[in-house]
Design an enzyme around this catalytic site. Structure first.
Site, PDB file in Angstrom:
ATOM      1  N   GLU A  65       0.829  -1.204   0.000  1.00 32.39           N
ATOM      2  CA  GLU A  65       0.000   0.000   0.000  1.00 32.39           C
ATOM      3  C   GLU A  65       0.866   1.258   0.000  1.00 32.39           C
ATOM      4  O   GLU A  65       0.538   2.247  -0.667  1.00 32.39           O
ATOM      5  CB  GLU A  65      -0.923   0.001   1.223  1.00 32.39           C
ATOM      6  CG  GLU A  65      -2.017  -1.047   1.183  1.00 32.39           C
ATOM      7  CD  GLU A  65      -1.545  -2.434   1.589  1.00 32.39           C
ATOM      8  OE1 GLU A  65      -2.332  -3.389   1.499  1.00 32.39           O
ATOM      9  OE2 GLU A  65      -0.361  -2.574   2.007  1.00 32.39           O
ATOM     10  N   ARG A 276       7.613 -13.034   0.081  1.00 34.77           N
ATOM     11  CA  ARG A 276       6.997 -11.748   0.358  1.00 34.77           C
ATOM     12  C   ARG A 276       7.353 -11.231   1.750  1.00 34.77           C
ATOM     13  O   ARG A 276       7.547 -10.032   1.943  1.00 34.77           O
ATOM     14  CB  ARG A 276       5.467 -11.861   0.231  1.00 34.77           C
ATOM     15  CG  ARG A 276       4.749 -10.525   0.442  1.00 34.77           C
ATOM     16  CD  ARG A 276       3.313 -10.590   0.016  1.00 34.77           C
ATOM     17  NE  ARG A 276       2.603  -9.345   0.237  1.00 34.77           N
ATOM     18  CZ  ARG A 276       2.627  -8.296  -0.576  1.00 34.77           C
ATOM     19  NH1 ARG A 276       3.366  -8.353  -1.673  1.00 34.77           N
ATOM     20  NH2 ARG A 276       1.945  -7.200  -0.317  1.00 34.77           N
ATOM     21  N   LEU A 327      15.268  -6.751   1.712  1.00 34.61           N
ATOM     22  CA  LEU A 327      14.107  -5.871   1.614  1.00 34.61           C
ATOM     23  C   LEU A 327      14.445  -4.666   0.750  1.00 34.61           C
ATOM     24  O   LEU A 327      15.578  -4.203   0.720  1.00 34.61           O
ATOM     25  CB  LEU A 327      13.675  -5.398   3.006  1.00 34.61           C
ATOM     26  CG  LEU A 327      13.135  -6.473   3.951  1.00 34.61           C
ATOM     27  CD1 LEU A 327      12.905  -5.874   5.331  1.00 34.61           C
ATOM     28  CD2 LEU A 327      11.862  -7.088   3.413  1.00 34.61           C
ATOM     29  N   GLY A 328      13.439  -4.168   0.040  1.00 33.11           N
ATOM     30  CA  GLY A 328      13.609  -2.954  -0.741  1.00 33.11           C
ATOM     31  C   GLY A 328      14.371  -3.126  -2.032  1.00 33.11           C
ATOM     32  O   GLY A 328      14.792  -2.136  -2.635  1.00 33.11           O
ATOM     33  N   GLU A 329      14.567  -4.358  -2.480  1.00 32.26           N
ATOM     34  CA  GLU A 329      15.358  -4.608  -3.678  1.00 32.26           C
ATOM     35  C   GLU A 329      14.574  -5.357  -4.759  1.00 32.26           C
ATOM     36  O   GLU A 329      15.163  -5.956  -5.659  1.00 32.26           O
ATOM     37  CB  GLU A 329      16.620  -5.400  -3.315  1.00 32.26           C
ATOM     38  CG  GLU A 329      17.536  -4.643  -2.376  1.00 32.26           C
ATOM     39  CD  GLU A 329      18.770  -5.440  -1.967  1.00 32.26           C
ATOM     40  OE1 GLU A 329      19.632  -4.865  -1.301  1.00 32.26           O
ATOM     41  OE2 GLU A 329      18.874  -6.629  -2.330  1.00 32.26           O
ATOM     42  N   ASN A 353       0.833  -7.632  -6.541  1.00 32.55           N
ATOM     43  CA  ASN A 353       1.016  -6.594  -7.552  1.00 32.55           C
ATOM     44  C   ASN A 353       1.718  -7.111  -8.812  1.00 32.55           C
ATOM     45  O   ASN A 353       2.825  -7.651  -8.745  1.00 32.55           O
ATOM     46  CB  ASN A 353       1.830  -5.453  -6.917  1.00 32.55           C
ATOM     47  CG  ASN A 353       2.104  -4.323  -7.856  1.00 32.55           C
ATOM     48  OD1 ASN A 353       1.423  -4.145  -8.861  1.00 32.55           O
ATOM     49  ND2 ASN A 353       3.110  -3.533  -7.518  1.00 32.55           N
ATOM     50  N   ILE A 355       2.093  -4.904 -11.410  1.00 29.17           N
ATOM     51  CA  ILE A 355       2.518  -3.701 -12.140  1.00 29.17           C
ATOM     52  C   ILE A 355       4.023  -3.513 -12.087  1.00 29.17           C
ATOM     53  O   ILE A 355       4.637  -3.046 -13.053  1.00 29.17           O
ATOM     54  CB  ILE A 355       1.769  -2.466 -11.597  1.00 29.17           C
ATOM     55  CG1 ILE A 355       0.278  -2.613 -11.891  1.00 29.17           C
ATOM     56  CG2 ILE A 355       2.296  -1.183 -12.226  1.00 29.17           C
ATOM     57  CD1 ILE A 355      -0.585  -1.514 -11.336  1.00 29.17           C
ATOM     58  N   GLU A 356       4.667  -3.894 -10.988  1.00 31.54           N
ATOM     59  CA  GLU A 356       6.109  -3.730 -10.896  1.00 31.54           C
ATOM     60  C   GLU A 356       6.841  -4.493 -12.004  1.00 31.54           C
ATOM     61  O   GLU A 356       7.681  -3.909 -12.694  1.00 31.54           O
ATOM     62  CB  GLU A 356       6.601  -4.142  -9.513  1.00 31.54           C
ATOM     63  CG  GLU A 356       6.194  -3.150  -8.421  1.00 31.54           C
ATOM     64  CD  GLU A 356       6.619  -3.597  -7.038  1.00 31.54           C
ATOM     65  OE1 GLU A 356       7.006  -4.780  -6.892  1.00 31.54           O
ATOM     66  OE2 GLU A 356       6.570  -2.787  -6.109  1.00 31.54           O
TER      67      GLU A 356
END
Length: 437
Positions: A65, A276, A327-329, A353, A355-356
């Site tokens: 989100e 995830r 994380l974040g990669e 998702n 879309i990424e």
């Protein structure tokens, strides 16, 4: 307010108030794996060290989100607004603090925990921030949040919202209390005409169709540059790479079965496996190894790749799977891939998702449970850039088949669905005016 809703809110408040020991126990239990769950604990009770009256409030419960909110948040900042961003999970909070580190230092963005679902906790929140209005990303329906905002005179809107078919079926049973809570919102910014019709059918008013904000999501260039360095260094320039992204508990065996099937051919792919939740990093590594795959963990095997060092040393020998235990990669992993399998679709909770990967012009596959992403999956499927399959055998066949969408097809699809931020700001004045009548 209808009597049944007043009674429900009273019961809801009692459950949260008397259940606080259990809630605290839950937070401290989760803190065993992630200490941030128990950090800044006073914020969860409406006690904040900072004050930012007149900020725009964005609630992003977790990482997904928050990412959908980033383009909108950036646009608000460019317009001179201050923001307060509330999250519930450490993943969402960490990313928010990281993405807006500079703006936080400047006092333009505040990242805090959302209060627990009690009236007194929300009173503390509204005393601290007194927001102009609030935007709840996706479809988070929290009764006390909705009616505490009304009591404080703060217009609260659903944003980037959709009402999935399974949620409708669930809500249509019993007392339909969730739908009654939805009607407490000041309005909604929704993804499509279909979603507008669904919300209107249950009595939600003041609706604007603004599209999907994730199409505007920024892509970190450093992650793409790192992938461009890593792929040839790993010896993958001429080898097919398949990423399993945002995998969740309950579908690992499906993915492992497809991976085993694909590994039997002469052109054995290289796999990337990205759970995830960080809590599953260790378990997924063990599952992959138990299935007979050699595994390299991103955290130890490629320590320098994201620091811009071209001289990093690739694992020797090259393993079968790179485990994305970081994380974040995500964009790094997606950029390495030729095709992406998005997790969640083989469980009742639904796919995540798409879309990424599409943003990087990667073909997307997922399982049959796409109700969580009806928009834009239905449109992506019709455009031939995303596909759902029913089981491991179909998944392996689809990944091995020659019929793959081209980057040009995906680019065309993206162009057709971009522009959500502009549509949001075009609709905002009218929606706000309607909410304040």
């Amino acid at each position: 307010m209808p009597l049944k809703l007043r009674l429900f809110l009273g019961l809801w408040s009692a459950v949260w108030t008397f259940g606080l020991p259990l809630i605290l126990a839950y937070l401290f239990r989760r803190a065993r794996k992630d200490t941030l769950y128990s950090g800044h604990l006073a914020e969860r009770f409406g006690r904040y060290k900072t004050r930012a009256p007149g900020a725009v409030w964005i609630h992003a419960v977790s990482l997904g989100e928050f990412r959908s909110a980033v383009p909108l948040a950036r646009a608000f900042l460019e317009r001179g607004e201050r923001l307060v961003i509330t999250c519930f999970t450490p993943a969402g909070r960490r990313e928010a603090e990281k993405v807006f580190a500079l703006e936080r230092a400047e006092g333009r963005v505040h990242v805090v925990w959302v209060p627990l679902e009690t009236a007194w906790a929300y009173r503390g929140f509204f005393r601290a921030f007194a927001p102009k209005f609030g935007l709840v990303m996706e479809i988070e329906i929290w009764p006390r949040m909705v009616f505490a905002a009304r009591a404080a005179g703060v217009p609260l809107f659903m944003c980037n919202a959709q009402y999935p078919t399974k949620a409708i079926a669930r809500d249509n049973g019993g007392l339909r209390l969730r739908q009654a809570v939805m009607r407490g919102f000041a309005g909604a910014f929704v993804k499509s005409q279909l979603q507008a019709d669904r919300f209107a059918a249950v009595g939600v008013q003041n609706i604007a169709i603004t599209g999907e904000l994730r199409f505007e999501q920024p892509i970190p260039p450093a992650l793409l540059e790192a992938a461009a360095v890593a792929r040839p260094a790993l010896g993958l320039a001429e080898r097919r790479v398949i990423a399993f992204a945002s995998t969740v508990e309950g579908e690992d065996e499906t993915f492992l079965s497809a991976m085993r099937s694909l590994s039997q051919g002469a052109d054995k792919p290289f796999f990337i496996y990205v759970p995830r939740k960080p809590e599953r990093f260790g378990d997924c590594g063990a599952l992959l190894e138990a299935a007979g795959f050699s595994v390299a963990r991103r955290s130890t095997a490629l320590p320098k790749v994201l620091d811009g060092h071209a001289q990093f040393t690739a694992p020797t020998p090259l393993p079968d799977v790179l485990l994305g235990d970081s994380l974040g990669e995500m964009y790094f992993y997606l950029a390495l891939a030729d095709a992406v399998v998005v997790g969640g679709g083989f469980t009742p909770k639904g796919a995540h998702n798409i879309i990424e990967p599409l943003a990087l012009k990667k073909p997307v596959l997922t399982g049959p449970e796409i109700w969580t992403i009806e928009y834009p999956f239905t449109e992506a499927e019709a455009a031939g850039v995303a596909r759902r399959v029913k089981d491991a055998a179909e998944l392996a066949k689809a990944l091995a088949g020659p019929d793959q969408p081209t980057p040009a097809q995906i680019e065309h699809f993206f162009a057709d669905h971009a522009g959500g931020v502009d549509r949001f700001f075009a609709a905002l004045p009218g929606v706000l005016a309607n909410a304040r009548r």
